[in-house]
Write a protein that holds these residues in place. Structure first.
Motif, PDB file in Angstrom:
ATOM      1  N   LYS A 174       0.844  -1.189   0.000  1.00  0.00           N
ATOM      2  CA  LYS A 174       0.000   0.000   0.000  1.00  0.00           C
ATOM      3  C   LYS A 174       0.886   1.249   0.000  1.00  0.00           C
ATOM      4  O   LYS A 174       1.836   1.346   0.758  1.00  0.00           O
ATOM      5  CB  LYS A 174      -0.891  -0.019   1.247  1.00  0.00           C
ATOM      6  CG  LYS A 174      -2.021   0.982   1.186  1.00  0.00           C
ATOM      7  CD  LYS A 174      -3.084   0.681   2.237  1.00  0.00           C
ATOM      8  CE  LYS A 174      -4.078   1.795   2.347  1.00  0.00           C
ATOM      9  NZ  LYS A 174      -5.114   1.521   3.341  1.00  0.00           N
ATOM     10  N   VAL A 225      -0.841   6.922   1.797  1.00  0.00           N
ATOM     11  CA  VAL A 225      -2.041   7.590   1.285  1.00  0.00           C
ATOM     12  C   VAL A 225      -2.119   9.049   1.705  1.00  0.00           C
ATOM     13  O   VAL A 225      -3.037   9.766   1.334  1.00  0.00           O
ATOM     14  CB  VAL A 225      -3.336   6.865   1.725  1.00  0.00           C
ATOM     15  CG1 VAL A 225      -3.415   5.493   1.077  1.00  0.00           C
ATOM     16  CG2 VAL A 225      -3.446   6.785   3.238  1.00  0.00           C
ATOM     17  N   ASN A 226      -1.165   9.507   2.480  1.00  0.00           N
ATOM     18  CA  ASN A 226      -1.164  10.910   2.881  1.00  0.00           C
ATOM     19  C   ASN A 226      -0.429  11.761   1.857  1.00  0.00           C
ATOM     20  O   ASN A 226       0.495  11.296   1.198  1.00  0.00           O
ATOM     21  CB  ASN A 226      -0.479  11.063   4.242  1.00  0.00           C
ATOM     22  CG  ASN A 226      -1.260  10.341   5.319  1.00  0.00           C
ATOM     23  OD1 ASN A 226      -2.450  10.568   5.487  1.00  0.00           O
ATOM     24  ND2 ASN A 226      -0.586   9.419   6.004  1.00  0.00           N
ATOM     25  N   ASP A 282      -4.260  17.862   0.926  1.00  0.00           N
ATOM     26  CA  ASP A 282      -5.292  17.564  -0.056  1.00  0.00           C
ATOM     27  C   ASP A 282      -6.444  18.525   0.182  1.00  0.00           C
ATOM     28  O   ASP A 282      -6.631  19.037   1.291  1.00  0.00           O
ATOM     29  CB  ASP A 282      -5.807  16.129   0.137  1.00  0.00           C
ATOM     30  CG  ASP A 282      -4.825  15.085  -0.378  1.00  0.00           C
ATOM     31  OD1 ASP A 282      -4.270  15.304  -1.469  1.00  0.00           O
ATOM     32  OD2 ASP A 282      -4.627  14.061   0.305  1.00  0.00           O
ATOM     33  N   LEU A 304      -6.256   9.792  -2.557  1.00  0.00           N
ATOM     34  CA  LEU A 304      -7.208  10.390  -1.617  1.00  0.00           C
ATOM     35  C   LEU A 304      -8.415   9.479  -1.383  1.00  0.00           C
ATOM     36  O   LEU A 304      -8.910   9.360  -0.260  1.00  0.00           O
ATOM     37  CB  LEU A 304      -7.654  11.776  -2.112  1.00  0.00           C
ATOM     38  CG  LEU A 304      -8.580  12.563  -1.190  1.00  0.00           C
ATOM     39  CD1 LEU A 304      -7.991  12.736   0.209  1.00  0.00           C
ATOM     40  CD2 LEU A 304      -8.905  13.933  -1.779  1.00  0.00           C
ATOM     41  N   ILE A 329      -8.430   6.212  -1.508  1.00  0.00           N
ATOM     42  CA  ILE A 329      -7.988   5.135  -0.608  1.00  0.00           C
ATOM     43  C   ILE A 329      -7.903   5.664   0.822  1.00  0.00           C
ATOM     44  O   ILE A 329      -8.339   5.027   1.779  1.00  0.00           O
ATOM     45  CB  ILE A 329      -6.614   4.572  -1.043  1.00  0.00           C
ATOM     46  CG1 ILE A 329      -6.724   3.925  -2.426  1.00  0.00           C
ATOM     47  CG2 ILE A 329      -6.115   3.526  -0.030  1.00  0.00           C
ATOM     48  CD1 ILE A 329      -5.370   3.511  -3.009  1.00  0.00           C
ATOM     49  N   GLN A 330      -7.360   6.854   0.965  1.00  0.00           N
ATOM     50  CA  GLN A 330      -7.206   7.459   2.299  1.00  0.00           C
ATOM     51  C   GLN A 330      -8.559   7.638   2.982  1.00  0.00           C
ATOM     52  O   GLN A 330      -8.709   7.346   4.168  1.00  0.00           O
ATOM     53  CB  GLN A 330      -6.494   8.817   2.150  1.00  0.00           C
ATOM     54  CG  GLN A 330      -6.194   9.515   3.451  1.00  0.00           C
ATOM     55  CD  GLN A 330      -6.082  11.015   3.260  1.00  0.00           C
ATOM     56  OE1 GLN A 330      -6.888  11.787   3.763  1.00  0.00           O
ATOM     57  NE2 GLN A 330      -5.088  11.448   2.491  1.00  0.00           N
ATOM     58  N   LYS A 331      -9.539   8.119   2.232  1.00  0.00           N
ATOM     59  CA  LYS A 331     -10.859   8.388   2.812  1.00  0.00           C
ATOM     60  C   LYS A 331     -11.585   7.089   3.157  1.00  0.00           C
ATOM     61  O   LYS A 331     -12.405   7.062   4.069  1.00  0.00           O
ATOM     62  CB  LYS A 331     -11.705   9.204   1.835  1.00  0.00           C
ATOM     63  CG  LYS A 331     -11.207  10.639   1.640  1.00  0.00           C
ATOM     64  CD  LYS A 331     -11.878  11.574   2.619  1.00  0.00           C
ATOM     65  CE  LYS A 331     -11.214  12.949   2.622  1.00  0.00           C
ATOM     66  NZ  LYS A 331     -11.657  13.771   3.749  1.00  0.00           N
TER      67      LYS A 331
END
Lengths: 464, 464
Positions: free
Chosen positions: A41, A44-45, A52, B127, B129-131
Motif C-alpha cells: 500500500k 495515502v497521505n 489535499d 485520496l 484510498i485514504q478516505k
C-alpha cells in the motif's frame, strides 16, 4: 479471424519488464515498480507539509479565494499569475530573511537551480521589468497563488500555503498604501472580522531606521533582525544586532525608538518633520477618510522581515495575540533596480490563507448543493433520465444523475446528502407508486419533492 | 536624542556581507547575491517551458476555468484539489508511458524523491484510498490543476499546463462514461465549438486487445505502443510490438483489428457478443438519448497512452487533424489496487488547457472592465475621493481610484483604457469646469460621464 492467445509468443518477456527502460534519456532514477499482485500500500497521505483538498476543504478554499478576488475587483485590480517554479536567482537576496533561508530550491533534471516560489512579489517585479514600456502605470495587480517553503526542522508546519497579493506599481504617494490597507479592511469586513478582532500596526522604515544612517548594506539586515523582536528574546536581538556591527549604545537607542507607539512621540524624539512622519500622518488622515481609523495604529517596532521594503510597512495582527502576523506589506521602491531594471515606486501586501478564519471560528457552513437529482426507476429508462438531465442542464440547473439502478431508499439518502432541492424520478406511466411506503418519516421530511416525471415510452417530460 | 550615524561602528562589516550565512542549516548552495550598484539584469522571462499570466492572459485563463467549473457544477460534481508536489512513487508505473518518462522529478532538501504531478488521477486515487469508508459512493469529483512534465529535448514545448479533470468513482456501468462524454460536449458547446470542429473517438481496451489474451504484463505496454499509431511510422510501431515479444503474425492481426472504424464490423470480426461490444453499444445508445450522437464515433485504434485504463477509452480529436488529442479518458477499474487499496470501479477524463480555443479562433474579447473611475481634482481632495470610492465599493461597485494628481487628459485616457462606465471627478464646488476644452473630440466620444461630484468642503456626494 478468431481471438487467440499471445501469451505464448510473449513468453520471452521478462516477468518484471524492467529490462528495457534503463536506456531512456528521461529515465527515472528509481526502477519502475511492477504493478502486480500483493502490491504494498502506498502512503495515502499527501507529502509532508502539503494538503489535499477534499470537497469540504475545497468549498472553504473557494469561498476564501472568491472573497480575495471580489475585493480585488472592487478596488479595480487586475488578476495576474506567475509560475510556481522560478529560477532560484530570483529569490536569492540578503541572508537572514526567514523566507530566503527556507527556500524550497532544487536542481532540475537539466541541472538548473530552481525554486518553488516562497512569495509572489519577485515574480511580479520580473514581469514588470519584462513588460517595460508596454504597460501603462499605475499597475494595480492582484494574485492568489501557492507559495512554498522548506524547513529542515520538524515543527509540523506546512510547507505550502496560498497567498493573496495586491500590488500597486507606479504610485510614489502614500495614497497607495492607504488604498491597500483599505482593501484588507474591506476583506475582513466581508468575512465577518471586526476591528476588535484584528488591527494594523504601521510604521516606516524610512525614519525609524534610516535616520540612524545605517549603511545600505546593514539596513536590510537590521530590519530582518528587528522583525523578530516579538518572537525571540530581547537578548538575542541585541546579540544579533551587535554581530552585524552595531555598538551597544546604538542598539539601546534604536530599541528605545522602536518601542514608541505614538506618532506624536516619534516626531518629538526624531525632532522635526522628516519624510516618514509626514507619510505616516497622511496615511492616518486618509485612513479616517476611507473610514478605517479604528483598524490602524502606529508601532515603531514593525519593520517586516523582507529585505526589500523601503518606506511604510504594515502588518495585520490578532488582538488576542494568539497568531503571528495575519498579513503584511509595505513600500518597495527599489526592488526593480536590484533585478537590474529601472526603479518604479511600488507597494503591496501578502495575505496568507487565513489561519484567522479558523481561529475566529467564522468558517461558514458550506455544504454541497445540487439543485436536482434525477433517477431512472428502471434500467431501461437510463436514456430517458439522461435526456431529462440534459434538459435541466441546458437551462443552467445542476443535476446529479443517478447512474445505476439503486433502491429508492438509497436515492433519498443521496438526495439528502447533496441537499437536492428537487428529486425527479423517471418511470413508466402505469399505476401510482406509493412513495410513503418506502420512506421513513424522517427521510420524507428531509426531502422536498416538487416534481415527478412519469413518462410513457416514448416518454414526455412535463413541467420542467 | 538626535539621529546619528551608525556607519562608523558598522565599518567592521565586510562589504559583501556574505560571511555569516554559510553555517545556516537551510543555507542555499549558491552564494547569496549582493544587491548593490551595477546589478546584472536578471532573466526577465519565466523559466523555460513556463508561463506568466499578465492580466490579458489571466482573463482568458479565468474565462476557461470558469467554463470548466460551470460544467462541473451543472453535472453535480464537487471540486477537489491535491498537492502539485507528490511523492515520486505515486507516478512510477510501467515504462513506456510518455507521461512517466517525462516526469518532473527531483530530490528535495531532505533527500526524498518527489515530483511535480504530471496528471491528477493518481492523487485522486490516493485520496480515495485514504478516505476509505468515509465517502459515500459514487464520488463525482472535478479538479482544475497545473500539471508538469520534463523533456530533455528542446522542442519548444511547455513544461506545464493546466488540466481539467472529471472523475466518477463507484459506478461500474457505462452510464458513467456516457455522463463524462456528455459533460465534455456541454463544455464544447458553451465555448462555441461544434460537432464539425471536434469529435470523440471511442473504443474499449477490454475487447480490442484483451481478446488476444495478451498477458497482464504486456497489456499496458502494448496499449502504450499502439497509442502512438498516428504519431510515429507504422514500421516503428511494428518494431516496438515485436520488441515486447509479439510475433509478426499476431502484430498483423492486431493492426487489422485496430483499423476497424465500425462497431458492427468489430462485432463480426470478434465474433459474438463480448462485454466490450455490449458496453460500446450501450454508450452509443446513451449518446443518442443525451443528444450528442453526432460528436461520437467508434475507432478501434484508440487505446490511450496511460497504463491504467481497463475498459472504454475515448479521446477528443480535432476534425481538421491539426491538433493532438484535445482531451482523453476512460475507465480505470483497477487503479486503486495497484496502490494497495481495494478496487472501486472508476472512470474519468483529463482536458488540457485548450489549444483548441486558440486553434479555432474562438478566444473571446475579454477586456478589463472597471465600473467607476474616481479622481480628486485637487491634492487636498484625495481624502474626499477615497470616501467616494468607499461608498461605491460598499455598494458592490468596482472603483479605480486615481491615487495621484494627474492632468485631466491622463484621467480620461485611463478611463478609456479600463473601460470605465462612469468617471467621477471630485472637486470644490466653485464655478464650472469646461471639460470640452481639455478633451479632443475622439477622447470625449470614448467616454461616458454620467456623474460629476462637485462637493463643497465638507463635501457632499450626490446621486450615488
Amino acid at each position: 479471424m478468431k481471438p487467440r492467445t499471445l501469451s505464448s509468443v510473449a513468453s520471452a518477456q521478462s516477468p518484471t519488464e524492467n529490462g528495457g527502460s534503463s536506456g531512456r534519456s528521461g529515465a527515472l532514477s528509481a526502477p519502475p515498480v511492477v504493478l502486480e499482485q500483493a502490491v504494498q500500500k502506498i502512503d495515502v497521505n499527501p507529502p509532508k507539509g502539503t494538503r489535499d483538498f477534499p470537497p469540504e476543504e475545497m468549498r472553504l478554499r473557494n469561498w476564501l479565494f472568491n472573497n480575495f478576488r471580489e475585493v480585488s475587483r472592487l478596488y479595480g485590480f487586475e488578476e495576474v499569475d506567475f509560475p510556481v517554479l522560478e529560477s532560484e536567482a530570483l529569490f536569492i537576496r540578503k541572508a537572514g530573511e526567514e523566507i530566503r533561508d527556507q527556500l524550497y530550491c532544487f536542481e532540475d533534471r537539466g541541472n538548473r537551480r530552481v525554486a518553488l516560489r516562497p512569495e509572489l512579489t519577485p515574480s511580479l517585479a520580473r514581469l514588470v521589468i519584462q513588460k517595460g514600456k508596454l504597460v501603462s502605470l499605475p499597475l494595480k495587480w492582484s494574485a492568489v497563488g501557492q507559495c512554498w517553503r522548506y524547513e529542515r526542522m520538524t515543527r509540523g508546519r506546512r510547507r505550502e500555503h496560498y497567498q493573496w497579493n495586491m500590488d500597486i506599481v507606479g504610485v510614489p504617494e502614500v495614497t497607495a498604501e492607504a488604498e491597500l490597507n483599505s482593501s484588507i479592511v474591506t476583506f475582513f469586513k466581508r468575512i465577518g472580522i471586526t476591528a476588535s478582532d484584528v488591527g494594523f500596526k504601521v510604521s516606516s522604515r524610512k525614519e525609524v531606521l534610516r535616520c540612524y544612517s545605517i549603511s545600505e548594506n546593514l539596513f536590510g539586515k537590521v530590519c530582518i533582525i528587528i522583525d523578530k523582536i516579538e518572537k525571540i528574546p530581547l537578548d538575542e536581538i541585541k546579540k544579533d544586532l551587535k554581530s552585524v556591527g552595531m555598538s551597544e549604545e546604538a542598539i539601546e537607542e534604536l530599541l528605545q525608538v522602536l518601542s514608541i507607539k505614538s506618532l506624536t512621540k516619534l516626531e518629538e524624539v526624531l525632532g522635526g518633520a522628516g519624510e516618514a512622519v509626514a507619510d505616516l500622518k497622511q496615511l492616518f488622515s486618509l485612513a479616517e477618510r476611507f473610514g478605517y481609523s479604528e483598524w490602524i495604529q502606529f508601532d515603531a517596532s514593525v519593520v517586516r522581515g523582507l529585505a526589500y521594503y523601503t518606506g511604510i510597512v504594515f502588518e495585520g495582527f490578532d488582538r488576542e495575540g494568539k497568531l503571528r502576523a495575519i498579513c503584511g506589506g509595505g513600500r518597495y521602491d527599489h526592488l526593480l533596480s536590484t533585478f537590474g531594471g529601472d526603479d518604479i515606486p511600488a507597494c503591496g501586501f501578502g495575505f496568507g490563507d487565513a489561519v484567522i478564519v479558523e481561529e475566529k471560528g467564522i468558517i461558514p457552513e458550506l455544504s454541497v448543493q445540487v439543485e436536482n437529482i434525477v433517477c431512472a426507476l428502471d434500467h431501461d429508462l437510463q436514456g430517458a433520465a439522461a435526456k431529462v438531465a440534459t434538459l435541466l442542464r441546458d437551462k443552467g440547473q445542476s443535476v446529479d444523475l443517478v447512474l445505476e439502478n439503486k433502491p429508492l431508499k438509497w436515492v433519498f439518502k443521496r438526495a439528502a446528502r447533496i441537499n437536492a432541492q428537487r428529486l425527479i424520478l423517471v418511470e413508466i406511466q402505469s399505476g401510482k407508486r406509493d412513495l410513503k411506503h418506502s420512506l421513513s418519516k424522517t427521510e420524507a421530511s428531509l426531502l422536498f419533492f416538487n416534481l415527478f416525471v412519469k413518462p410513457k415510452l416514448p416518454y414526455r417530460v412535463n413541467g420542467i
